[in-house]
Scaffold this motif. Structure first.
Motif, PDB file in Angstrom:
ATOM      1  N   PRO A 147      28.898  14.862  37.515  1.00  0.00           N
ATOM      2  CA  PRO A 147      28.245  13.408  38.883  1.00  0.00           C
ATOM      3  C   PRO A 147      27.773  13.914  40.097  1.00  0.00           C
ATOM      4  O   PRO A 147      26.194  13.144  40.351  1.00  0.00           O
ATOM      5  N   ALA A 271      28.898  10.783  45.634  1.00  0.00           N
ATOM      6  CA  ALA A 271      29.610  10.560  44.334  1.00  0.00           C
ATOM      7  C   ALA A 271      30.358  12.054  44.103  1.00  0.00           C
ATOM      8  O   ALA A 271      31.734  11.919  43.488  1.00  0.00           O
ATOM      9  N   GLY A 272      29.948  13.218  43.736  1.00  0.00           N
ATOM     10  CA  GLY A 272      30.243  14.278  43.381  1.00  0.00           C
ATOM     11  C   GLY A 272      31.343  14.465  43.545  1.00  0.00           C
ATOM     12  O   GLY A 272      32.513  14.913  43.073  1.00  0.00           O
ATOM     13  N   SER A 275      34.214  12.705  42.882  1.00  0.00           N
ATOM     14  CA  SER A 275      34.631  12.571  41.175  1.00  0.00           C
ATOM     15  C   SER A 275      35.236  13.828  41.123  1.00  0.00           C
ATOM     16  O   SER A 275      37.021  13.416  40.415  1.00  0.00           O
ATOM     17  N   VAL A 280      36.094  10.949  37.816  1.00  0.00           N
ATOM     18  CA  VAL A 280      35.070   9.838  37.296  1.00  0.00           C
ATOM     19  C   VAL A 280      35.749   8.436  37.199  1.00  0.00           C
ATOM     20  O   VAL A 280      34.752   7.693  37.608  1.00  0.00           O
ATOM     21  N   VAL A 283      36.720   6.841  40.678  1.00  0.00           N
ATOM     22  CA  VAL A 283      35.514   6.485  41.527  1.00  0.00           C
ATOM     23  C   VAL A 283      34.533   5.552  40.558  1.00  0.00           C
ATOM     24  O   VAL A 283      33.670   4.763  41.528  1.00  0.00           O
ATOM     25  N   PHE A 284      33.955   5.446  38.936  1.00  0.00           N
ATOM     26  CA  PHE A 284      33.860   4.355  38.864  1.00  0.00           C
ATOM     27  C   PHE A 284      34.455   3.736  38.958  1.00  0.00           C
ATOM     28  O   PHE A 284      33.668   1.956  39.422  1.00  0.00           O
ATOM     29  N   ALA A 319      28.132   5.092  43.764  1.00  0.00           N
ATOM     30  CA  ALA A 319      29.546   5.335  42.866  1.00  0.00           C
ATOM     31  C   ALA A 319      29.609   5.437  41.349  1.00  0.00           C
ATOM     32  O   ALA A 319      29.549   6.485  41.051  1.00  0.00           O
ATOM     33  N   SER A 323      28.844   8.356  38.456  1.00  0.00           N
ATOM     34  CA  SER A 323      29.896   8.823  37.544  1.00  0.00           C
ATOM     35  C   SER A 323      29.522   8.172  36.132  1.00  0.00           C
ATOM     36  O   SER A 323      30.669   8.689  35.196  1.00  0.00           O
ATOM     37  N   GLY A 326      28.847  11.644  34.559  1.00  0.00           N
ATOM     38  CA  GLY A 326      29.515  12.168  34.389  1.00  0.00           C
ATOM     39  C   GLY A 326      30.439  11.525  33.047  1.00  0.00           C
ATOM     40  O   GLY A 326      31.685  12.670  31.900  1.00  0.00           O
ATOM     41  N   LYS A 397      42.475  13.199  35.439  1.00  0.00           N
ATOM     42  CA  LYS A 397      40.705  13.647  36.423  1.00  0.00           C
ATOM     43  C   LYS A 397      40.079  14.117  35.809  1.00  0.00           C
ATOM     44  O   LYS A 397      40.312  14.651  34.532  1.00  0.00           O
TER      45      LYS A 397
END
Length: 397
Positions: A147, A271-272, A275, A280, A283-284, A319, A323, A326, A397
């Protein structure tokens, strides 16, 4: 490390991601120029302007099909040769040549059939600059880093989208041959740097036959992405302009519409880190909830609410999209990363197809349907966010 356990140089991967950002910037810029000049170009070859929307609709169908095909071909090339640079550059050269020729065809006496065929070849070949390159990045990167690296690459897309309203103003009345030539040659030069970028990160080692199961299955992720992307398309490309025009005149639109993309660029850039901390899928989900809340704020009275709301919505979509890459790479590991990245791009093209269809049907101009189009993106993003949160609770995660 990548999925093989072999550490890749972080600076080289970041450089590859930034390089992809430049590619995406110029690729979207060429698409923007194409959309601006398409009605006039069609008329110059004997096709009425009203068919421009249908041509754009057909383009999305081609994008959807050939993004997947290009991703599949890239995965096969990765397995056979461990490199894709020379092939991508060759296809890119063909794509740029096709794009460059479009405004010159009417002067050469080309008819509608030749013009539309060259257009289709350009659309098909430009898929080589989408899923294969993101697949290359994801296959080199460790799973948690995708991400962040995709976000670096997506900044270019956000910046290109932010300047697109200005391009529409600047290109009014201009001969399309100059901007088409400049943009296509620039994109070709940027694409040619792939050989250097790929050499710096080295060839991709063979991948193991077994891999950990994805965080969220493709069957759960892709339908939610389609709904979220459709909400984005309607909110930004159909609803944003009319919302700002309720508060100000059209001369301000080139300055107001980029607000969404400023928020987007800030989000994909960060965003990384989110994540890696939350995962991810979460975050999505959070991005969808933030985007839906932002759209809700944009509906409040006042230009300040509209600006703040669309900036927040841009943060949410940034975001979501970073994600999403990812999650797509996770679904495709170990050996189908580019294929699933192609499916992601195809999903985004399907959402664009839906938005263009809605516009061609005239729904935004029907007063009875305006409230539905206003609330649909808000509801869609909130629903996707809640469903993804439920899926994320079942996964690590």
């Amino acid at each position: 490390m990548n999925e093989t356990g072999i550490r890749q140089p972080a600076s080289a991967l970041s450089g590859l991601a930034i390089y992809l950002g430049f590619v995406q910037f110029f690729l979207l810029a060429t698409w923007t120029l194409y959309a601006i000049f398409l009605p006039g170009l069609l008329e110059s070859v004997g096709v009425e302007k009203r068919w421009a929307g249908w041509v754009l609709l057909a383009d999305q169908v081609l994008f959807a099909g050939f993004d997947i095909a290009a991703g599949f071909a890239a995965d096969r090339a990765f397995r056979l040769y461990a490199r894709i640079g020379s092939v991508v550059i060759a296809v890119s050269a063909f794509s740029c040549l096709a794009f460059l020729s479009l405004p010159w065809l009417p002067g050469l006496g080309a008819g509608p059939g030749v013009f539309l065929s060259i257009t289709a070849l350009w659309v098909v070949s430009s898929s080589a600059l989408r899923s294969p390159l993101f697949g290359l990045l994801a296959r080199h990167a460790a799973k948690p880093a995708v991400p962040r690296l995709a976000g670096l690459a997506l900044v270019g897309l956000g910046l290109a989208a932010a300047v697109s309203p200005y391009l529409g103003t600047l290109m009014t009345g201009l001969d399309p041959r100059l901007p088409f030539t400049v943009s296509s040659l620039t994109l070709l030069l940027v694409a040619a740097a792939l050989v250097v970028a790929e050499r710096r990160v080295g060839p991709i080692p063979a991948v193991p036959r077994e891999s950990a199961p994805p965080t969220v299955s493709a069957w759960g992720f892709l339908p939610l992405l389609l709904l979220a992307a459709s909400a984005f398309q309607i909110a930004v490309f159909l609803n944003a302009g009319p919302r700002f025009l309720r508060e100000t005149d059209s001369a301000w639109l080139p300055w107001l519409l980029p607000v969404f993309w400023i928020g987007f660029s800030l989000a994909v850039f960060n965003a990384g880190a989110l994540s890696q901390r939350w995962g991810v899928a979460r975050v999505f989900a959070i991005g969808c909830l933030v985007g839906g809340a932002g759209l809700g704020v944009s509906g409040l009275p006042g230009i300040e609410a509209a600006i703040a709301g669309y900036a927040i919505a841009g943060l949410g979509w940034g975001a979501v999209l970073a994600s999403a890459f990812g999650l797509a790479a996770d679904c495709g590991r170990p050996g189908r990363v580019a294929t699933y990245t192609g499916i992601l791009f195809a999903t985004l093209a399907a959402a664009a197809f839906l938005r263009i269809s809605v516009n061609l049907a005239g729904w935004p101009k029907q007063a009875a349907l305006v409230p539905i189009l206003t609330w649909a993106p808000i509801t869609g993003w909130l629903l996707v966010g809640l469903l993804m949160l439920r899926l994320a609770k079942r996964s690590p995660k």
